[in-house]
Write a protein that holds these residues in place. Structure first.
Motif, PDB file in Angstrom:
ATOM      1  N   ASN A 123      -6.718  16.550   6.806  1.00 22.06           N
ATOM      2  CA  ASN A 123      -7.575  16.128   5.712  1.00 22.06           C
ATOM      3  C   ASN A 123      -7.608  17.166   4.599  1.00 22.06           C
ATOM      4  O   ASN A 123      -7.873  18.336   4.854  1.00 22.06           O
ATOM      5  CB  ASN A 123      -8.992  16.026   6.289  1.00 22.06           C
ATOM      6  N   LYS A 148      -1.727  15.913   0.565  1.00 16.56           N
ATOM      7  CA  LYS A 148      -0.721  14.845   0.691  1.00 16.56           C
ATOM      8  C   LYS A 148      -0.856  13.805  -0.425  1.00 16.56           C
ATOM      9  O   LYS A 148       0.108  13.470  -1.109  1.00 16.56           O
ATOM     10  CB  LYS A 148      -0.832  14.155   2.066  1.00 16.56           C
ATOM     11  N   THR A 149      -2.095  13.303  -0.570  1.00 14.90           N
ATOM     12  CA  THR A 149      -2.334  12.280  -1.597  1.00 14.90           C
ATOM     13  C   THR A 149      -2.034  12.827  -2.988  1.00 14.90           C
ATOM     14  O   THR A 149      -1.423  12.150  -3.814  1.00 14.90           O
ATOM     15  CB  THR A 149      -3.807  11.811  -1.521  1.00 14.90           C
ATOM     16  N   THR A 150      -2.438  14.058  -3.216  1.00 13.61           N
ATOM     17  CA  THR A 150      -2.194  14.688  -4.520  1.00 13.61           C
ATOM     18  C   THR A 150      -0.694  14.769  -4.808  1.00 13.61           C
ATOM     19  O   THR A 150      -0.260  14.509  -5.929  1.00 13.61           O
ATOM     20  CB  THR A 150      -2.835  16.094  -4.547  1.00 13.61           C
ATOM     21  N   LEU A 192       1.675  12.770  -3.644  1.00 11.84           N
ATOM     22  CA  LEU A 192       2.170  11.420  -3.961  1.00 11.84           C
ATOM     23  C   LEU A 192       1.767  11.018  -5.378  1.00 11.84           C
ATOM     24  O   LEU A 192       2.568  10.469  -6.132  1.00 11.84           O
ATOM     25  CB  LEU A 192       1.633  10.383  -2.966  1.00 11.84           C
ATOM     26  N   LYS A 193       0.527  11.308  -5.736  1.00 12.43           N
ATOM     27  CA  LYS A 193       0.050  10.917  -7.073  1.00 12.43           C
ATOM     28  C   LYS A 193       0.752  11.696  -8.183  1.00 12.43           C
ATOM     29  O   LYS A 193       0.946  11.182  -9.282  1.00 12.43           O
ATOM     30  CB  LYS A 193      -1.464  11.104  -7.176  1.00 12.43           C
ATOM     31  N   GLN A 221       3.754   3.424  -5.864  1.00  8.71           N
ATOM     32  CA  GLN A 221       2.871   3.980  -4.830  1.00  8.71           C
ATOM     33  C   GLN A 221       1.967   2.909  -4.241  1.00  8.71           C
ATOM     34  O   GLN A 221       1.384   2.104  -4.959  1.00  8.71           O
ATOM     35  CB  GLN A 221       2.006   5.109  -5.421  1.00  8.71           C
ATOM     36  N   MET A 252      -1.424   2.800  -2.517  1.00  5.47           N
ATOM     37  CA  MET A 252      -2.525   3.740  -2.367  1.00  5.47           C
ATOM     38  C   MET A 252      -3.233   3.613  -1.030  1.00  5.47           C
ATOM     39  O   MET A 252      -3.231   2.565  -0.402  1.00  5.47           O
ATOM     40  CB  MET A 252      -3.521   3.542  -3.492  1.00  5.47           C
ATOM     41  N   GLU A 253      -3.853   4.724  -0.661  1.00  3.90           N
ATOM     42  CA  GLU A 253      -4.643   4.769   0.559  1.00  3.90           C
ATOM     43  C   GLU A 253      -5.804   3.773   0.449  1.00  3.90           C
ATOM     44  O   GLU A 253      -6.367   3.602  -0.628  1.00  3.90           O
ATOM     45  CB  GLU A 253      -5.174   6.200   0.665  1.00  3.90           C
ATOM     46  N   ASP A 259       0.758   5.820   1.094  1.00  6.84           N
ATOM     47  CA  ASP A 259      -0.294   6.771   1.456  1.00  6.84           C
ATOM     48  C   ASP A 259      -1.102   6.294   2.656  1.00  6.84           C
ATOM     49  O   ASP A 259      -1.804   5.288   2.578  1.00  6.84           O
ATOM     50  CB  ASP A 259      -1.223   6.998   0.243  1.00  6.84           C
ATOM     51  N   GLU A 260      -0.955   7.015   3.745  1.00  6.24           N
ATOM     52  CA  GLU A 260      -1.775   6.831   4.943  1.00  6.24           C
ATOM     53  C   GLU A 260      -1.828   5.367   5.436  1.00  6.24           C
ATOM     54  O   GLU A 260      -2.907   4.792   5.562  1.00  6.24           O
ATOM     55  CB  GLU A 260      -3.203   7.272   4.603  1.00  6.24           C
ATOM     56  N   ALA A 314       2.721   9.568   3.392  1.00  3.45           N
ATOM     57  CA  ALA A 314       1.733  10.577   3.763  1.00  3.45           C
ATOM     58  C   ALA A 314       1.006  10.066   4.993  1.00  3.45           C
ATOM     59  O   ALA A 314       0.595   8.902   5.027  1.00  3.45           O
ATOM     60  CB  ALA A 314       0.750  10.794   2.624  1.00  3.45           C
TER      61      ALA A 314
END
Ligand code: ATP
Length: 248
Positions: A42, A46-48, A50-51, A91, A93-94, A171-172, A203
């Motif tokens: 956490n 990871k998300t950052t 991808l973004k 992308q 998104m999560e 993402d996730e 991610a």
């Protein structure tokens, strides 16, 4: 044999709100036609990452302040998401992010909005998506907001496929889903990768499942890559086993 690199992230720094340094020099390579996993706990970044690649950072008051992001050799760090979709990078998104008031099929069709290759091609791709996700065919007339978490994740991936992407940033995908469903969704990602040649960068906090389906993995900790290697090697690495696979 040398595989082509579709995305290359070189030593990027990302800052949110002009002050919060979140990525502290991240580098990675995404080979064309592969499944690459971005792992870590956490808040690792990871998300950052991808973004930063998909151009979605700007809407979060984030910016790439150092380094470069090359997509097929061209620096795309300053591009916006719509531009990247046209270039083939999309992308998912999560948290699924469906249009809740639209039906499943309408959601899928929104993914094709950037295309100009005609209704026939779009209809054929809708059929392709339904073949990968038979469940979505059954649910196509349902309002997306009333479908299950797994169905919404499938809709989100299906919508990305409708843009005919070269690369999907995922993402996730396992988030909040039962193990059996996670297995099913990763299985579909693998077949899309193999049959359509779509490149994936995903991610995941679920290291176990990600390393079974991916070819290569990068592990992030506090905004830095601390380890990377072929998935099969990471699975056998003692540190990965102890800290990420929950067994020593
Ligand atoms: P998760 O699995 O929780 O999404 P992650 O590895 O994807 O984790 P990020 O979401 O990239 O991590 O977050 C990395 C760090 O950046 C965290 O400390 C988070 O609090 C911070 N962060 C994320 N988004 C923002 C934002 N919009 N503004 C400020 N800080 C942010």
């Amino acid at each position: 044999t040398q595989t082509e690199t579709v995305l290359e992230v070189n030593n990027i720094e990302v800052i949110y709100n002009h002050v919060i340094l979140v990525l502290k020099g991240v580098s990675l390579k995404v080979p064309k036609g592969g499944i690459t996993a971005l792992l870590g706990g956490n808040g690792a970044g990871k998300t950052t990452t991808l973004k930063a690649i998909s151009g979605l950072l700007a809407s979060e008051r984030g910016e790439v302040t150092k380094g470069s992001i090359l997509h097929n050799g061209e620096n795309t760090a300053e591009k916006d998401p719509a531009d990247l979709v046209k270039r083939g990078v999309v992308q998912v998104m999560e948290g699924r992010h469906c249009f809740e008031h639209l039906t499943v099929e309408e959601n899928l069709l929104t993914g094709a909005y950037t295309r100009s290759d005609g209704k026939g091609a779009v209809a054929a791709d809708l059929e392709m998506v339904y073949n990968y996700f038979p469940r979505l065919r059954e649910r196509r007339k349902s309002q997306a907001g009333y479908t299950s978490g797994g169905e919404q994740q499938m809709t989100a991936i299906g919508r990305a496929l409708m843009s005919r992407p070269e690369t999907i940033l995922l993402d996730e995908p396992s988030m909040g889903l039962a193990p059996q469903l996670v297995e099913q969704i990763f299985g579909i990602v693998k077949s899309v990768n193999e049959n359509e040649g779509v490149t994936f960068l995903l991610a995941e906090q679920n290291t176990n499942v990600a390393l079974r389906f991916a070819h290569y993995g990068y592990i992030l900790e506090s905004g830095r890559v601390v380890m990377d290697g072929p998935a099969a090697e990471l699975r056998e690495n003692p540190d990965v086993k102890e800290f990420y696979l929950g067994m020593s």
